[in-house]
Write a protein that holds these residues in place. Structure first.
Motif, PDB file in Angstrom:
ATOM      1  N   ILE A  81      44.993  52.692  39.562  1.00  0.00           N
ATOM      2  CA  ILE A  81      44.266  52.007  38.493  1.00  0.00           C
ATOM      3  C   ILE A  81      44.329  50.501  38.696  1.00  0.00           C
ATOM      4  O   ILE A  81      43.330  49.786  38.535  1.00  0.00           O
ATOM      5  N   LEU A  82      45.496  50.017  39.087  1.00  0.00           N
ATOM      6  CA  LEU A  82      45.643  48.582  39.347  1.00  0.00           C
ATOM      7  C   LEU A  82      44.749  48.129  40.490  1.00  0.00           C
ATOM      8  O   LEU A  82      44.203  47.019  40.472  1.00  0.00           O
ATOM      9  N   GLU A  83      44.575  48.986  41.490  1.00  0.00           N
ATOM     10  CA  GLU A  83      43.703  48.633  42.611  1.00  0.00           C
ATOM     11  C   GLU A  83      42.276  48.414  42.130  1.00  0.00           C
ATOM     12  O   GLU A  83      41.572  47.526  42.623  1.00  0.00           O
ATOM     13  N   GLN A  84      41.851  49.202  41.147  1.00  0.00           N
ATOM     14  CA  GLN A  84      40.513  49.023  40.595  1.00  0.00           C
ATOM     15  C   GLN A  84      40.424  47.745  39.766  1.00  0.00           C
ATOM     16  O   GLN A  84      39.372  47.113  39.676  1.00  0.00           O
ATOM     17  N   ALA A  85      41.538  47.382  39.150  1.00  0.00           N
ATOM     18  CA  ALA A  85      41.549  46.179  38.313  1.00  0.00           C
ATOM     19  C   ALA A  85      41.572  44.902  39.143  1.00  0.00           C
ATOM     20  O   ALA A  85      41.126  43.845  38.681  1.00  0.00           O
ATOM     21  N   ALA A  86      42.094  44.979  40.364  1.00  0.00           N
ATOM     22  CA  ALA A  86      42.310  43.778  41.178  1.00  0.00           C
ATOM     23  C   ALA A  86      41.049  42.955  41.419  1.00  0.00           C
ATOM     24  O   ALA A  86      41.072  41.731  41.258  1.00  0.00           O
ATOM     25  N   PRO A  87      39.921  43.563  41.832  1.00  0.00           N
ATOM     26  CA  PRO A  87      38.739  42.727  42.054  1.00  0.00           C
ATOM     27  C   PRO A  87      38.189  42.101  40.773  1.00  0.00           C
ATOM     28  O   PRO A  87      37.594  41.013  40.822  1.00  0.00           O
ATOM     29  N   ILE A  88      38.383  42.754  39.643  1.00  0.00           N
ATOM     30  CA  ILE A  88      37.942  42.168  38.376  1.00  0.00           C
ATOM     31  C   ILE A  88      38.799  40.945  38.060  1.00  0.00           C
ATOM     32  O   ILE A  88      38.296  39.894  37.650  1.00  0.00           O
ATOM     33  N   VAL A 286      41.998  43.424  31.320  1.00  0.00           N
ATOM     34  CA  VAL A 286      41.202  44.110  32.341  1.00  0.00           C
ATOM     35  C   VAL A 286      41.511  45.600  32.352  1.00  0.00           C
ATOM     36  O   VAL A 286      40.609  46.441  32.450  1.00  0.00           O
ATOM     37  N   LEU A 287      42.786  45.975  32.233  1.00  0.00           N
ATOM     38  CA  LEU A 287      43.166  47.386  32.265  1.00  0.00           C
ATOM     39  C   LEU A 287      42.616  48.152  31.057  1.00  0.00           C
ATOM     40  O   LEU A 287      42.463  49.375  31.117  1.00  0.00           O
ATOM     41  N   LYS A 288      42.315  47.443  29.977  1.00  0.00           N
ATOM     42  CA  LYS A 288      41.754  48.086  28.801  1.00  0.00           C
ATOM     43  C   LYS A 288      40.225  47.941  28.728  1.00  0.00           C
ATOM     44  O   LYS A 288      39.610  48.330  27.744  1.00  0.00           O
ATOM     45  N   SER A 289      39.638  47.424  29.800  1.00  0.00           N
ATOM     46  CA  SER A 289      38.197  47.191  29.824  1.00  0.00           C
ATOM     47  C   SER A 289      37.424  48.496  29.987  1.00  0.00           C
ATOM     48  O   SER A 289      37.966  49.527  30.411  1.00  0.00           O
ATOM     49  N   ASP A 290      36.140  48.451  29.660  1.00  0.00           N
ATOM     50  CA  ASP A 290      35.288  49.634  29.797  1.00  0.00           C
ATOM     51  C   ASP A 290      35.213  50.100  31.245  1.00  0.00           C
ATOM     52  O   ASP A 290      35.132  51.305  31.517  1.00  0.00           O
ATOM     53  N   GLU A 291      35.223  49.153  32.199  1.00  0.00           N
ATOM     54  CA  GLU A 291      35.143  49.533  33.621  1.00  0.00           C
ATOM     55  C   GLU A 291      36.338  50.376  34.040  1.00  0.00           C
ATOM     56  O   GLU A 291      36.188  51.391  34.735  1.00  0.00           O
TER      57      GLU A 291
END
Length: 309
Positions: A81-88, A286-291
């Protein structure tokens, strides 16, 4: 440290490539040059301005280079999940460095010692229990998701097949053992003493449907004995690592609307006093974002569910 067998780093920058090294080493810090949590983020110099190839305004530099956030995490699903958050986060000017741990002790220790800014692997009851037992000062900076606890097949595939002498493996840490026992009780395998609740241990078992042995193991080890015991009771992340699907493989699991599932929300934990650090607030947002919620729902087949406050 013998339980820490794998480390992985995700590093992302917006303006250019910034080399950040993390070195795996037992009994040491995370090996990076990141500042400790007491001063978690400092402006970083971009490669372009360092090389003198591009003149940036102060506003642009600040927007693109806010600093580094170091996070200790379990591999699945937390680091994913953190990997997905990193670019944001990178778009906001933050570099996210994630180190993977495979136990439940070290990630808290490295945040307490301020080697890392935060961790992401645990639920609130475990966090509270750890603080009480270890004298640490860790707090919840934001609830992100919860993982339904499940009973999974080992040598048997239906709880009705349990017989005298069979073994059921459960996690041995305080809150997760209680959660496993409560799930076994809810499915008729055993009965706990009245009032045992979230502090239940094997000593609180009042009666068993059949004479099964409850095998207590460190949480990371439970799935590894699935071919040797009748059933295993697993945390969501370890079930995923073992290749189990909550929806398709579990014999029984906590429903998404159960009080237990909501009690055990997984959080971003930081050392007390750093809840309002700019980098921590950005990470939680970011971790609580819709994405990220969409990624969780699309990826984990009900084994991980975004937390809604």
């Amino acid at each position: 440290m013998k339980n820490q067998v794998t480390k992985k780093v995700f590093a992302f920058m917006t303006a250019s490539i910034l080399s950040v090294g993390l070195i795996a080493g037992c009994g040491s810090s995370n090996g990076s040059d990141a500042e400790p949590a007491a001063n978690p983020v400092e402006p970083a110099q971009s490669a372009e301005s360092a090389a003198g190839t591009e003149q940036e305004t102060p506003e642009t530099t600040a927007a693109e280079n806010k600093g580094t956030i170091t996070v200790a995490a379990s591999a699945t699903p937390h680091a994913e999940i953190l990997e997905q958050a990193a670019p944001i986060l990178a778009e906001q000017g933050w570099t996210l460095d994630v180190t993977i741990f495979d136990d439940y002790i070290l990630p808290n220790n490295v945040v307490e010692s301020e080697e890392f800014n935060a961790n992401y692997f645990q639920h609130i009851p475990y966090l509270n229990s750890f603080n009480e037992e270890q004298g640490t000062h860790l707090v919840n900076a934001g609830g992100i998701h919860y993982e339904p606890f499940g009973i999974y097949p080992g040598t048997k595939s239906d709880l009705s097949e349990l017989a005298d002498g069979d073994t059921v493996a459960v996690p041995n840490d305080t809150t997760n053992e209680a959660r496993a026992l409560l799930l076994l009780e809810a499915n008729g395998v055993l009965t706990l003493k009245e009032g045992a609740g979230l502090e239940a241990t094997v000593n609180d078992i009042e009666e068993k449907k059949v004479d099964v042995e409850i095998l207590e193991l460190e949480a990371a080890q439970v799935a590894r004995v699935k071919d040797e015991v009748a059933f295993v009771v697993l945390n969501g992340n370890y079930a995923l690592q073992a290749g189990f699907s909550v929806a398709n493989d579990s014999v029984a699991y906590e429903t998404s609307d159960s009080e237990a599932a909501k009690t055990y929300v997984n959080v971003i934990a930081v050392k007390e006093g750093h809840e309002e650090d700019e980098g921590i607030k950005a990470l939680v947002e970011v971790l609580k974002s819709d994405e990220i919620k969409q990624y969780i729902n699309d990826t984990y087949d009900g084994a991980v569910i975004p937390f809604e406050e």
